[in-house]
Enzyme design. Structure first.
Site, short mmCIF file in Angstrom:
data_model
loop_
_atom_site.label_atom_id
_atom_site.label_comp_id
_atom_site.label_asym_id
_atom_site.label_seq_id
_atom_site.Cartn_x
_atom_site.Cartn_y
_atom_site.Cartn_z
CB THR A 1 -1.09 0.17 1.46
OG1 THR A 1 -1.65 -1.15 1.16
CG2 THR A 1 -1.72 1.24 1.32
CB VAL A 2 3.18 2.47 2.68
CG1 VAL A 2 3.97 3.84 2.50
CG2 VAL A 2 2.22 2.69 3.56
CE LYS B 1 1.88 1.82 12.16
NZ LYS B 1 1.44 2.48 11.00
CD GLU C 1 6.36 14.35 9.94
OE1 GLU C 1 7.46 15.06 10.19
OE2 GLU C 1 5.55 14.18 10.77
CB VAL D 1 3.55 9.68 14.19
CG1 VAL D 1 2.69 10.38 14.95
CG2 VAL D 1 4.55 8.94 15.14
N GLY E 1 0.38 9.33 9.47
CA GLY E 1 0.45 9.49 7.94
C GLY E 1 0.97 10.71 7.44
CB ILE F 1 -0.60 14.56 10.33
CG1 ILE F 1 -1.99 14.49 9.94
CG2 ILE F 1 -0.65 15.87 11.09
CD1 ILE F 1 -2.99 13.76 11.01
CD GLU G 1 -0.54 -0.81 10.72
OE1 GLU G 1 0.80 -1.49 10.41
OE2 GLU G 1 -0.69 0.18 10.36
CE LYS H 1 0.10 5.42 13.72
NZ LYS H 1 -1.25 4.81 13.02
P1 NDP Z 1 1.79 -3.77 2.89
O1 NDP Z 1 1.58 -5.18 3.55
O2 NDP Z 1 0.65 -3.54 1.93
O3 NDP Z 1 3.18 -3.97 2.13
C1 NDP Z 1 4.27 -4.48 2.62
C2 NDP Z 1 5.28 -4.89 1.49
O4 NDP Z 1 6.37 -5.31 2.15
C3 NDP Z 1 4.61 -5.88 0.48
O5 NDP Z 1 5.22 -5.04 -0.84
C4 NDP Z 1 5.38 -7.11 0.45
O6 NDP Z 1 5.61 -7.69 -0.38
C5 NDP Z 1 6.72 -6.56 1.18
N1 NDP Z 1 7.37 -7.74 2.25
C6 NDP Z 1 7.01 -8.04 3.16
N2 NDP Z 1 7.76 -9.17 3.85
C7 NDP Z 1 8.79 -9.13 2.94
C8 NDP Z 1 9.98 -9.81 2.96
N3 NDP Z 1 10.25 -11.01 3.88
N4 NDP Z 1 10.76 -9.70 2.06
C9 NDP Z 1 10.50 -8.94 1.03
N5 NDP Z 1 9.22 -8.31 0.58
C10 NDP Z 1 8.40 -8.25 1.86
O7 NDP Z 1 2.09 -2.86 4.20
P2 NDP Z 1 1.73 -1.52 4.04
O8 NDP Z 1 2.34 -0.71 2.87
O9 NDP Z 1 0.30 -1.00 4.40
O10 NDP Z 1 2.77 -0.95 5.56
C11 NDP Z 1 4.17 -0.66 5.33
C12 NDP Z 1 4.68 0.14 6.54
O11 NDP Z 1 4.00 1.40 6.77
C13 NDP Z 1 4.38 -0.47 7.85
O12 NDP Z 1 5.21 -0.61 8.77
C14 NDP Z 1 3.10 0.08 8.46
O13 NDP Z 1 2.91 0.29 9.72
C15 NDP Z 1 3.46 1.67 7.64
N6 NDP Z 1 2.29 2.58 7.68
C16 NDP Z 1 1.15 1.90 6.81
C17 NDP Z 1 0.34 2.84 6.67
C18 NDP Z 1 -0.92 2.42 5.86
O14 NDP Z 1 -2.07 3.60 5.67
N7 NDP Z 1 -0.96 1.26 5.24
C19 NDP Z 1 0.32 4.27 7.22
C20 NDP Z 1 1.34 4.68 7.73
C21 NDP Z 1 2.28 3.79 8.09
P3 NDP Z 1 4.40 -8.35 -1.33
O15 NDP Z 1 3.49 -7.08 -1.92
O16 NDP Z 1 4.91 -9.42 -2.59
O17 NDP Z 1 3.66 -8.98 -0.28
N1 HSE Z 2 -3.02 1.03 10.44
C1 HSE Z 2 -2.81 2.40 10.60
C2 HSE Z 2 -4.15 3.48 10.81
C3 HSE Z 2 -2.08 3.01 9.40
O1 HSE Z 2 -5.11 2.80 10.87
O2 HSE Z 2 -3.98 4.45 11.07
C4 HSE Z 2 -1.72 4.09 9.63
O3 HSE Z 2 -0.26 4.22 10.73
#
Ligand code: NDP
Ligand code: HSE
Length: 430
Positions: A14-15, A106, A130, A133, A135, A137, A191, A206
């Site tokens: 996602t991110v 976080k 940044e 915590v 997103g 903001i 998450e 956070k």
């Molecule tokens: P996702 O689960 O959507 O993405 C995780 C990514 O990491 C995927 O692309 C996955 O690969 C890859 N991955 C996981 N394990 C491995 C591994 N062992 N080797 C290689 N690649 C790996 O998570 P998010 O994007 O939602 O979140 C990522 C981070 O951002 C987290 O720390 C989360 O707390 C933080 N965050 C998320 C927010 C949100 O709104 N989602 C907001 C703020 C922070 P594959 O795609 O192939 O599965």
């Molecule tokens: N799972 C978190 C939330 C993502 O719902 O706020 C942002 O850190």
């Protein structure tokens, strides 16, 4: 422009996808602002066979994240894999190699922030978070830099988009908890393990990061008192509304008498408070500082593009510092504050009781509160017949006293069940 900063992206979910999209869409402006083009040269994912529909050549993808960190064609690492163990190993290795890191993690920062900051200092590079915590903001930089000349006394935040989305939908539409949680997962806020959201762990991480920066100290996630929203019922929401409150999962960090108190729990909040109007997946952080007074930061706390915005902002900062060969300011933890135990918290409480509907029951309940030095501010009885519900709002009381009072109520023959106990934040804003 000849200069290029080569980015190794750990994770493209996602991110990560949000980061890639922004870097591509704004490439020329970002290059002009940074003084170098920002190019994603390597991307680690679990499954390299998926077509992610992103503007990246297939050959940049690998399933070996350590190879990305160690690659010669990676100058700067963006960690958006999430979790602690693998992410921690990768971030530490990058810093050891003298490669700056930008992360949205976080959980990692709240558990290992001071150690990682030390590794960054030793490596002479930045560790920026940044996006970790709230997103999109900006709150890390304001606390670390903009408010460095002031004394922050209290920070109250809606720090989790998933739980705010669930509570909003339950409040406004009477939606069922499980249905709304599935929606939040589908929308990409939640998450990977949503118990982290609903159990308050995500908000606690956070809150720990915020408290560390706000009070120049070290607060780990485990130091934060935490309750999630799993036990918040439709009745609690309905009673709160009738009494002029909304229920929000708040992270509250304050400095009291040279101690720091940090807690996350569902809270009765007066509808008139600015945080009460923060709906859906939006986050907001309300800061009180001695000289600045009250400040409020509001915006999208989750989702790929909002979080990507905060990450790319950090990437530009870190890339500029890399070009100048001088890292930015490191967080200060010089004050080393003691943590105030939750038992010493003083606040108001909402208590919902199922009681026998008999003469003397109200008197016995009131006596139990009095015996534990908890003073009742308001009380209502609802229902009739065999059982009734008693709704009580207390005056400010010590949490330790309230807890022994609840134990005594549970043991009382007049009380069938202590259905709910929630904290009320009111007088501070009245
Ligand atoms: P996702 O689960 O959507 O993405 C995780 C990514 O990491 C995927 O692309 C996955 O690969 C890859 N991955 C996981 N394990 C491995 C591994 N062992 N080797 C290689 N690649 C790996 O998570 P998010 O994007 O939602 O979140 C990522 C981070 O951002 C987290 O720390 C989360 O707390 C933080 N965050 C998320 C927010 C949100 O709104 N989602 C907001 C703020 C922070 P594959 O795609 O192939 O599965
Ligand atoms: N799972 C978190 C939330 C993502 O719902 O706020 C942002 O850190």
């Amino acid at each position: 422009m000849d200069r290029v900063i080569r980015i190794g992206l750990l994770g493209c979910g996602t991110v990560g996808a949000g980061v890639v999209t922004i870097l591509d869409r704004e490439a020329d402006d970002l290059a002009a602002r940074t003084g170098a083009r920002l190019q994603v040269t390597r991307v680690a994912v679990r499954d390299t066979t998926i077509d992610r529909g992103l503007p990246l050549p297939a050959e940049v993808f690998t399933d070996d994240p350590m190879a990305v960190v160690e690659a010669d064609d990676v100058d700067l690492v963006v960690e958006v894999i999430g979790g602690r163990d693998l992410a921690g190993t990768l971030v530490r290795r990058a810093l050891e190699l003298g490669k700056p890191v930008v992360t949205a993690n976080k959980e990692l920062i709240a558990h290992e922030g001071p150690e990682l900051a030390e590794a960054a200092r030793a490596g002479g590079v930045d560790l920026a978070y940044e996006a970790a915590v709230a997103g999109a903001i900006p709150i890390i930089k304001p606390l670390k830099e903009s408010l460095a000349g002031d004394r922050v006394t209290r920070v109250v935040g809606i720090l989790n988009g998933t739980t705010n989305y669930i509570l909003t939908r339950m409040t406004e539409e009477g939606a069922a908890y499980a249905d709304v949680l599935s929606e939040a997962q589908a929308l990409g806020f939640a998450e990977a393990d949503p118990t982290s959201d609903v159990g308050g762990h995500d908000a606690a991480s956070k809150a720990a990061i915020i408290a560390s920066l706000a009070f120049d100290t070290t607060v780990h996630a485990a130091d934060v008192f935490r309750e999630g929203i799993e036990q918040v019922s439709a009745t609690d929401i309905e009673v709160a509304s009738r009494l002029g409150y909304v229920i929000k999962l708040l992270g509250i960090a304050s400095e009291i008498d040279d101690e720091v108190a940090v807690r996350v729990h569902p809270t009765f909040l007066p509808k008139a408070h600015p945080l009460a109007g923060v709906r859906e997946s939006f986050n907001a952080v309300y800061v009180e500082a001695e000289a600045a007074g009250e400040l409020m930061f509001y915006g999208r706390g989750a989702g790929g593009m909002p979080t990507g915005s905060a990450i790319v902002g950090d990437v530009i900062d870190v890339a500029r510092n890399l070009l100048q060969q001088a890292p930015g300011p490191f967080p200060s933890s010089h004050r080393r504050k003691r943590l105030r135990p939750i038992e010493d918290l003083q606040t108001q409480y909402y208590v919902l009781l199922d009681v026998e509907d008999e003469p003397g029951v109200l008197a016995e309940v009131a006596r139990t509160f009095g015996d534990h030095t908890v003073s009742i501010a308001q009380v209502w009885q609802e229902g009739s017949g065999d059982t009734a519900q008693l709704v009580l709002i207390t005056h400010r009381a010590r949490e330790g006293d309230l807890r022994t009072c609840v134990d005594a109520l549970e043991a009382s023959s007049a009380v069938r069940k202590v259905t709910s106990v929630l904290r009320v934040e009111s007088e501070v804003w009245e």
